[in-house]
Design a protein around this motif. Sequence first.
Motif, PDB file in Angstrom:
ATOM      1  N   ARG A  42       0.771  -1.238  -0.271  1.00  0.00           N
ATOM      2  CA  ARG A  42       0.186  -0.195   0.353  1.00  0.00           C
ATOM      3  C   ARG A  42       0.744   1.030   0.036  1.00  0.00           C
ATOM      4  N   ILE A  72      -7.777   4.507  -2.821  1.00  0.00           N
ATOM      5  CA  ILE A  72      -6.761   3.190  -2.515  1.00  0.00           C
ATOM      6  C   ILE A  72      -8.317   2.516  -2.036  1.00  0.00           C
ATOM      7  N   THR A  74      -8.296  -0.928  -0.445  1.00  0.00           N
ATOM      8  CA  THR A  74      -7.428  -2.131   1.203  1.00  0.00           C
ATOM      9  C   THR A  74      -6.932  -1.256   2.019  1.00  0.00           C
ATOM     10  N   SER A  75      -7.117  -1.607   3.191  1.00  0.00           N
ATOM     11  CA  SER A  75      -6.787  -0.870   4.171  1.00  0.00           C
ATOM     12  C   SER A  75      -5.649  -1.396   4.511  1.00  0.00           C
ATOM     13  N   GLU A  78       0.230  -4.847   2.974  1.00  0.00           N
ATOM     14  CA  GLU A  78       0.305  -4.966   2.008  1.00  0.00           C
ATOM     15  C   GLU A  78      -0.764  -6.439   1.562  1.00  0.00           C
ATOM     16  N   HIS A  79      -1.006  -6.940   0.077  1.00  0.00           N
ATOM     17  CA  HIS A  79      -1.976  -7.856  -0.119  1.00  0.00           C
ATOM     18  C   HIS A  79      -1.543  -8.357  -1.542  1.00  0.00           C
ATOM     19  N   ILE A  83      -2.699  -4.091  -4.219  1.00  0.00           N
ATOM     20  CA  ILE A  83      -4.357  -3.398  -3.361  1.00  0.00           C
ATOM     21  C   ILE A  83      -5.012  -3.179  -4.418  1.00  0.00           C
ATOM     22  N   ARG A  94      -7.375  -4.774  -8.601  1.00  0.00           N
ATOM     23  CA  ARG A  94      -6.385  -4.756  -7.730  1.00  0.00           C
ATOM     24  C   ARG A  94      -4.379  -4.493  -8.364  1.00  0.00           C
TER      25      ARG A  94
END
Length: 101
Positions: A42, A72, A74-75, A78-79, A83, A94
């Motif tokens: 992120r 953005i 995604t809180s 990282e994903h 993100i 994403r």
Amino acid sequence: MTDDCESVAAVLREAGAGNVKIVLPAAPADPSRTGEPGGTLRAHIRRGLRVAIVQKADQETGALTEGVVRDILTSSPEHPRGIKVRLESGEVGRVRRILSR
């Protein structure tokens, strides 16, 4: 991994399975394409950044959509699949590739 799959397929064929199909996972993203791979952190994503995203409907094909980050979504910091962002065009997906910093 391919050798293991071939071994299992051979055993299945010997046991009488008529049609055995081996499906391997898709290859990782091609880093030789324009832009930086990534988008899983992120901290690397910000509003106004030009990115390439994969939308939910395009996950099987891997088709990318380019645009500028508006939000953005995604809180977490990282994903593993990228993100999630909303582009200025309204499309959501994403981040697969950062096109400009």
